[in-house]
Design an enzyme around this catalytic site. Structure first.
Site, mmCIF file in Angstrom:
data_model
loop_
_atom_site.group_PDB
_atom_site.id
_atom_site.type_symbol
_atom_site.label_atom_id
_atom_site.label_comp_id
_atom_site.label_asym_id
_atom_site.label_seq_id
_atom_site.Cartn_x
_atom_site.Cartn_y
_atom_site.Cartn_z
ATOM 1 N N GLY A 13 82.836 38.162 32.674
ATOM 2 C CA GLY A 13 83.167 37.297 33.812
ATOM 3 C C GLY A 13 82.524 37.840 35.074
ATOM 4 C CG LEU A 14 81.656 34.971 38.205
ATOM 5 C CD1 LEU A 14 82.231 33.940 39.185
ATOM 6 C CD2 LEU A 14 80.142 35.082 38.363
ATOM 7 C CB SER A 15 81.423 41.049 40.554
ATOM 8 O OG SER A 15 81.964 42.109 41.308
ATOM 9 N N GLY A 16 84.804 40.801 40.142
ATOM 10 C CA GLY A 16 86.060 40.449 40.806
ATOM 11 C C GLY A 16 86.944 39.519 39.999
ATOM 12 N N GLY A 18 88.483 40.290 37.354
ATOM 13 C CA GLY A 18 89.643 41.013 36.834
ATOM 14 C C GLY A 18 89.443 41.705 35.493
ATOM 15 C CE LYS A 19 83.490 42.076 34.477
ATOM 16 N NZ LYS A 19 83.557 41.475 35.837
ATOM 17 C CB THR A 20 87.972 46.918 35.908
ATOM 18 O OG1 THR A 20 86.551 46.902 35.729
ATOM 19 C CG2 THR A 20 88.445 48.356 35.977
ATOM 20 C CB SER A 87 78.086 41.000 29.403
ATOM 21 O OG SER A 87 79.460 40.675 29.398
HETATM 22 N N1 LIG Z 1 95.441 37.200 37.800
HETATM 23 C C1 LIG Z 1 94.656 38.236 38.052
HETATM 24 N N2 LIG Z 1 93.940 38.787 37.057
HETATM 25 C C2 LIG Z 1 93.133 39.841 37.301
HETATM 26 N N3 LIG Z 1 92.959 40.404 38.507
HETATM 27 C C3 LIG Z 1 93.655 39.895 39.548
HETATM 28 C C4 LIG Z 1 94.529 38.785 39.367
HETATM 29 N N4 LIG Z 1 95.082 38.478 40.552
HETATM 30 C C5 LIG Z 1 94.586 39.350 41.438
HETATM 31 N N5 LIG Z 1 93.716 40.207 40.857
HETATM 32 C C6 LIG Z 1 92.994 41.275 41.557
HETATM 33 O O1 LIG Z 1 91.618 40.963 41.502
HETATM 34 C C7 LIG Z 1 90.839 42.165 41.491
HETATM 35 C C8 LIG Z 1 89.922 42.145 40.265
HETATM 36 O O2 LIG Z 1 89.061 43.264 40.358
HETATM 37 P P1 LIG Z 1 88.421 43.984 39.085
HETATM 38 O O3 LIG Z 1 87.834 45.232 39.599
HETATM 39 O O4 LIG Z 1 89.414 44.092 37.983
HETATM 40 O O5 LIG Z 1 87.295 42.946 38.686
HETATM 41 P P2 LIG Z 1 86.058 43.142 37.710
HETATM 42 O O6 LIG Z 1 85.951 41.883 36.958
HETATM 43 O O7 LIG Z 1 86.218 44.412 36.953
HETATM 44 O O8 LIG Z 1 84.829 43.249 38.719
HETATM 45 P P3 LIG Z 1 83.433 44.056 38.560
HETATM 46 O O9 LIG Z 1 82.557 43.234 37.652
HETATM 47 O O10 LIG Z 1 82.886 44.110 39.947
HETATM 48 O O11 LIG Z 1 83.743 45.405 38.007
HETATM 49 C C9 LIG Z 1 91.829 43.323 41.452
HETATM 50 O O12 LIG Z 1 91.995 43.809 42.768
HETATM 51 C C10 LIG Z 1 93.099 42.649 40.924
HETATM 52 O O13 LIG Z 1 94.266 43.327 41.349
HETATM 53 MG MG LIG Z 2 85.074 46.139 36.825
#
Ligand SMILES: Nc1ncnc2c1ncn2[C@@H]1O[C@H](COP(=O)(O)OP(=O)(O)OP(=O)(O)O)[C@@H](O)[C@H]1O
Ligand SMILES: [Mg+2]
Length: 177
Positions: A13-16, A18-20, A87
């Site tokens: 999924g996109l950056s942000g 929520g994957k991590t 990815s």
């Molecule tokens: N329903 C939700 N599911 C997942 N994350 C959420 C949700 N609501 C809010 N968030 C917040 O959104 C942010 C997601 O950030 P995260 O680092 O997990 O994204 P990511 O997909 O890993 O991004 P990246 O590709 O940049 O690593 C976190 O701060 C998380 O607390």
């Molecule tokens: Mg991440």
């Protein structure tokens, strides 16, 4: 208690999106229940294993190919691998699916607007100022999964609900009890 069979839970999924966040929560839960679980996360892998790879199409492909290799090693030894990588290309993800046992594609579907609002790392602002080339969703494509094993709405459903959805899938497919 040993995991009966390894798997690769692949969060895309996109950056942000929520994957991590989700990956860490699922790992925590599996470990608490006594299962073997290991995380492979984009930021950590890029920092500790191959700092030299960037974000061109070629580098992104090589990055995911290497990660797929690691995921295969772990999963074939009964480990539940929780991989979190943007990815963005379908062919990359399909490549990993072919290389590993029990690939579970998890699409973290989140609107670009919400990802931009979150902008946890300030990357979208930088990308929009043109300071980061090839930024997924801004100046590089994200090819959404057409037929993911699990589709989560990480902009509308809670972290807890989505974690549960993943655990239900693992249970439903006999990976956990
Ligand atoms: N329903 C939700 N599911 C997942 N994350 C959420 C949700 N609501 C809010 N968030 C917040 O959104 C942010 C997601 O950030 P995260 O680092 O997990 O994204 P990511 O997909 O890993 O991004 P990246 O590709 O940049 O690593 C976190 O701060 C998380 O607390
Ligand atoms: Mg991440």
């Amino acid at each position: 208690m040993h995991m009966q069979k390894g798997f690769v839970l692949w969060l895309t999924g996109l950056s942000g999106s929520g994957k991590t966040t989700l990956g860490d929560r699922v790992e925590e839960e599996l470990k608490q229940r006594g299962y073997l679980a290991e995380r492979l996360d984009g930021d950590l892998v890029r920092k500790h294993l191959w700092k030299d790879l960037g974000f061109t199409k070629e580098d992104r492909d090589e990055h995911i190919r290497r990660v797929g290799f690691l995921a295969a090693l772990l999963s074939r030894n009964g480990v539940g691998v929780i991989a979190s990588f943007i990815s963005p290309y379908r062919a990359q993800r399909e490549g990993v699916r072919k290389e590993v046992q029990n690939f579970i594609e998890v699409f973290c579907s989140c609107s670009l607007e919400v990802c931009k609002q979150r902008d946890k790392k300030g990357l979208y602002k930088k990308a929009e100022r043109g300071e980061i080339p090839n930024f997924t969703g801004v100046s590089d494509p994200y090819e959404f999964p057409e037929n993911p094993n699990i589709e989560l709405h990480t902009d509308t459903a809670s972290i807890e609900e989505n974690k549960q959805k993943i655990l239900d899938y693992l249970k439903g497919h006999g990976y956990i009890r």
